[in-house]
Design an enzyme around this catalytic site. Structure first.
Site, PDB file in Angstrom:
ATOM      1  N   CYS A  82       0.950  -1.456   0.286  1.00 34.15           N
ATOM      2  CA  CYS A  82      -0.212   0.403   0.008  1.00 34.15           C
ATOM      3  C   CYS A  82       1.258   1.420  -0.106  1.00 34.15           C
ATOM      4  CB  CYS A  82      -0.932  -0.161   0.992  1.00 34.15           C
ATOM      5  SG  CYS A  82      -1.978  -0.994   0.959  1.00 34.15           S
ATOM      6  N   HIS A 375      -9.245   3.030  -1.431  1.00 37.06           N
ATOM      7  CA  HIS A 375      -7.816   2.775  -1.333  1.00 37.06           C
ATOM      8  C   HIS A 375      -7.240   1.696  -2.388  1.00 37.06           C
ATOM      9  CE1 HIS A 375      -3.987   1.558   0.128  1.00 37.06           C
ATOM     10  NE2 HIS A 375      -4.004   0.541   0.888  1.00 37.06           N
ATOM     11  N   CYS A 405       0.593   2.498   6.393  1.00 36.39           N
ATOM     12  CA  CYS A 405       0.941   1.285   6.565  1.00 36.39           C
ATOM     13  C   CYS A 405       0.680   0.300   5.628  1.00 36.39           C
ATOM     14  CB  CYS A 405       0.235   0.829   7.300  1.00 36.39           C
ATOM     15  SG  CYS A 405      -1.246   0.964   7.249  1.00 36.39           S
TER      16      CYS A 405
HETATM   17  C1  LIG Z   1     -14.412  -5.020   4.745  1.00 41.81           C
HETATM   18  C2  LIG Z   1     -15.270  -5.280   2.700  1.00 41.81           C
HETATM   19  C3  LIG Z   1     -14.824  -7.030   3.484  1.00 41.81           C
HETATM   20  C4  LIG Z   1     -16.173  -5.302   3.162  1.00 41.81           C
HETATM   21  O1  LIG Z   1     -16.749  -5.363   1.646  1.00 41.81           O
HETATM   22  P1  LIG Z   1     -17.875  -5.062   1.477  1.00 41.81           P
HETATM   23  O2  LIG Z   1     -19.227  -6.483   2.008  1.00 41.81           O
HETATM   24  O3  LIG Z   1     -18.483  -5.998  -0.374  1.00 41.81           O
HETATM   25  O4  LIG Z   1     -18.816  -4.049   1.393  1.00 41.81           O
HETATM   26  P2  LIG Z   1     -20.050  -3.099   0.957  1.00 41.81           P
HETATM   27  O5  LIG Z   1     -19.154  -1.748   0.175  1.00 41.81           O
HETATM   28  O6  LIG Z   1     -20.670  -3.927  -0.251  1.00 41.81           O
HETATM   29  O7  LIG Z   1     -20.781  -2.616   2.749  1.00 41.81           O
HETATM   30  C5  LIG Z   1     -21.008  -3.791   3.067  1.00 41.81           C
HETATM   31  C6  LIG Z   1     -22.640  -2.928   3.887  1.00 41.81           C
HETATM   32  O8  LIG Z   1     -21.903  -2.213   4.889  1.00 41.81           O
HETATM   33  C7  LIG Z   1     -22.736  -0.509   4.445  1.00 41.81           C
HETATM   34  N1  LIG Z   1     -21.595   0.307   4.677  1.00 41.81           N
HETATM   35  C8  LIG Z   1     -20.251  -0.235   4.624  1.00 41.81           C
HETATM   36  N2  LIG Z   1     -19.775   1.254   4.754  1.00 41.81           N
HETATM   37  C9  LIG Z   1     -21.342   2.261   5.454  1.00 41.81           C
HETATM   38  C10 LIG Z   1     -20.894   3.035   5.968  1.00 41.81           C
HETATM   39  N3  LIG Z   1     -20.421   4.227   6.096  1.00 41.81           N
HETATM   40  N4  LIG Z   1     -22.203   3.625   5.687  1.00 41.81           N
HETATM   41  C11 LIG Z   1     -23.778   3.210   5.947  1.00 41.81           C
HETATM   42  N5  LIG Z   1     -23.179   1.692   5.429  1.00 41.81           N
HETATM   43  C12 LIG Z   1     -22.195   1.372   4.722  1.00 41.81           C
HETATM   44  C13 LIG Z   1     -22.553  -0.978   2.845  1.00 41.81           C
HETATM   45  O9  LIG Z   1     -24.294  -0.164   2.473  1.00 41.81           O
HETATM   46  C14 LIG Z   1     -23.566  -2.620   2.816  1.00 41.81           C
HETATM   47  O10 LIG Z   1     -24.913  -2.839   2.848  1.00 41.81           O
HETATM   48  P3  LIG Z   1     -25.489  -3.621   1.956  1.00 41.81           P
HETATM   49  O11 LIG Z   1     -25.111  -5.040   2.492  1.00 41.81           O
HETATM   50  O12 LIG Z   1     -26.941  -3.082   2.813  1.00 41.81           O
HETATM   51  O13 LIG Z   1     -25.294  -3.127   1.001  1.00 41.81           O
HETATM   52  C15 LIG Z   1     -14.022  -4.817   2.998  1.00 41.81           C
HETATM   53  O14 LIG Z   1     -14.205  -3.756   1.909  1.00 41.81           O
HETATM   54  C16 LIG Z   1     -12.458  -5.159   2.158  1.00 41.81           C
HETATM   55  O15 LIG Z   1     -12.088  -6.134   2.551  1.00 41.81           O
HETATM   56  N6  LIG Z   1     -11.764  -3.523   2.801  1.00 41.81           N
HETATM   57  C17 LIG Z   1     -10.286  -3.877   3.198  1.00 41.81           C
HETATM   58  C18 LIG Z   1     -10.016  -3.739   2.015  1.00 41.81           C
HETATM   59  C19 LIG Z   1      -7.982  -4.187   3.063  1.00 41.81           C
HETATM   60  O16 LIG Z   1      -7.731  -5.135   3.475  1.00 41.81           O
HETATM   61  N7  LIG Z   1      -7.758  -3.243   2.505  1.00 41.81           N
HETATM   62  C20 LIG Z   1      -5.950  -3.292   2.937  1.00 41.81           C
HETATM   63  C21 LIG Z   1      -5.559  -2.321   3.477  1.00 41.81           C
HETATM   64  S1  LIG Z   1      -4.042  -1.545   2.893  1.00 41.81           S
END
Ligand SMILES: CC(C)(COP(=O)(O)OP(=O)(O)OC[C@H]1O[C@@H](n2cnc3c(N)ncnc32)[C@H](O)[C@@H]1OP(=O)(O)O)[C@@H](O)C(=O)NCCC(=O)NCCS
Length: 419
Positions: A82, A375, A405
């Site tokens: 990242c 991101h 990070c």
């Molecule tokens: C966390 C993760 C698994 C979620 O993926 P996802 O399930 O596809 O996420 P979604 O955007 O569909 O969100 C899931 C639900 O939460 C809700 N949601 C997410 N953020 C929200 C917010 N800020 N406010 C309100 N609702 C929210 C979405 O609307 C969705 O609701 P629904 O199921 O009713 O449609 C994915 O984003 C991920 O792997 N993130 C980490 C990435 C990572 O590891 N990065 C490396 C970092 S260095």
């Protein structure tokens, strides 16, 4: 130093048909135009990506083949998870400091909508056998040996190759070790969305973006990040289920950064060349540092080791920093990193007697961060540097600190000074 990025879009949405190379080209072309730079002056492009294309692994070279850049502009791709765009930026700065180049473009791109799907080892062998078969009988034998389990695709996981732990699981672990509550994480995520919403509405964030006309029909134009939720609330965030530890966890889709598509780029020049070309520099890179720790430990904690080193190399302290930009992989990671800055034990690990100190929240991620903005792994570093620089100039501040990070237990920190 000046920067441009594409709007960031959640993976699988509006930018899903553009490759990382296409996103990078759009961004670099806009940077050259916006800065009124004669393309022939660009000597190198250093670019980062985390999930490279199997067909065109040197994204930097593909981006550098833009018509407005000279074919003699050298280009190479870097990878530091990242922090890949940060690596591109520090490489570019080093090349300038060494006197090898005077004008370099650095940045990164990621299309998490276009992650390559691979065949299993067994399936690959059977396909090779089929392609080498002499005649239909051998071809039939090769096809006949394919079993349903061979057809299961192999997708790259966001997991540590050395430990198997996913980023999300690491964030959960860090929340537990550092006693970061679910409520604190949700409040931090809400803050990220609120501040990014303000930065979008008042035009500060949008000014850093090039609009993207979306192929194939070019009838849709993306002008702002589509992950920023103006309508989110603490109640909605509290209601989301934990993703990585369903029973006892606190890390949710709401307090994590989303999988994202996008690109970014910054223009770096030697001070002398900027003067000759009559460019007013925005900021100088004062210092930077990288650090690493055991990925089996607290995976996303290394910014706590890199920041004191970067500050020391700059001859400055946290108190000198007018603004701080910290990459938000997860709210749990940001809050753990901030706690680490205040900890004597972490200071000692970094080789310092005194902790970095308490970050004044009014100076931290003042237009939100990766939780709201998104991101795209390879692009985030240049997005952060651009925002930090522009906001420092707008506020008339002098010094800014950024931290990122990265997978593998790595961390980056940079100190910049307004010109
Ligand atoms: C966390 C993760 C698994 C979620 O993926 P996802 O399930 O596809 O996420 P979604 O955007 O569909 O969100 C899931 C639900 O939460 C809700 N949601 C997410 N953020 C929200 C917010 N800020 N406010 C309100 N609702 C929210 C979405 O609307 C969705 O609701 P629904 O199921 O009713 O449609 C994915 O984003 C991920 O792997 N993130 C980490 C990435 C990572 O590891 N990065 C490396 C970092 S260095």
């Amino acid at each position: 130093m000046a920067g441009v990025r594409t709007p960031f879009a959640r993976a699988g949405t509006v930018l899903k048909n553009l490759t990382a190379i296409e996103l990078g080209k759009l961004c670099v072309a806009e940077l050259v135009q916006r800065t009124n730079l004669e393309g022939r002056l660009v000597e190198a492009v250093v670019y980062g990506t985390v999930v490279p294309s199997v067909i065109a692994p040197n994204i930097a070279r593909e981006v550098s083949l833009l018509p407005m850049l000279p074919k003699g502009c050298e280009a190479y791709t870097v990878g530091r998870a990242c922090a890949s765009a940060n690596q591109a930026i520090t490489d570019a700065a080093d090349q300038i400091a060494l006197g090898h180049h005077d004008v370099v473009i650095a940045g990164g791109a990621e299309s998490l909508s276009n992650v390559p799907i691979l065949h299993s080892r067994a399936m690959s062998e059977k396909l090779v056998r089929f392609s080498r078969a002499k005649g239909p009988a051998q071809q039939l034998r090769a096809v006949g040996s394919i079993r349903p389990r061979d057809l299961v695709p192999v997708t790259p996981a966001i997991a540590e190759p050395s430990t198997g732990e996913t980023m999300g699981q690491s964030a959960e672990k860090m929340a537990k070790i550092n006693h970061i509550s679910r409520e604190e994480q949700d409040q931090f995520a809400l803050r990220s969305h609120r501040l990014a919403s303000v930065g979008t509405e008042d035009g500060r964030l949008v000014a850093e973006m090039t609009p993207v006309y979306v192929p194939p029909r070019y009838d849709v134009v993306l002008t702002a990040d589509n992950g920023v939720r103006t309508d989110t609330s603490i109640e909605r965030l509290r209601s989301l289920k934990p993703v990585f530890d369903k029973q006892y966890g606190t890390v949710t889709a709401g307090n994590s950064s989303p999988l994202t598509d996008g690109a970014s780029a910054v223009l770096l020049m030697s001070e002398e060349r900027a003067k000759t070309l009559d460019y007013a520099p925005l900021a100088f890179i004062r210092s930077y540092a990288y650090a690493a720790l055991d990925p089996g430990e607290q995976l996303l904690m290394a910014p706590v080791l890199a920041a004191p080193l970067a500050l020391q190399r700059a001859g400055l302290t946290l108190a000198h920093m007018d603004l701080i930009e910290m990459h938000e992989a997860f709210a749990a990671q940001v809050l753990s990193n901030l706690a680490g800055f205040e900890s004597r034990a972490w200071a000692e690990r970094a080789g310092f007697a005194e902790p970095v100190g308490e970050v004044d929240r009014s100076r931290l991620n003042v237009m939100g961060g990766s939780i709201a903005i998104g991101h795209p792994f390879g692009a985030t570093g240049a997005r952060i540097l651009t925002t930090l620089t522009n906001e420092l100039v707008r506020r008339g501040g002098q010094f800014g600190l950024l931290t990122v990070c990265a997978a593998g237990g790595m961390g980056h920190a940079m100190v910049i000074e307004r010109a």
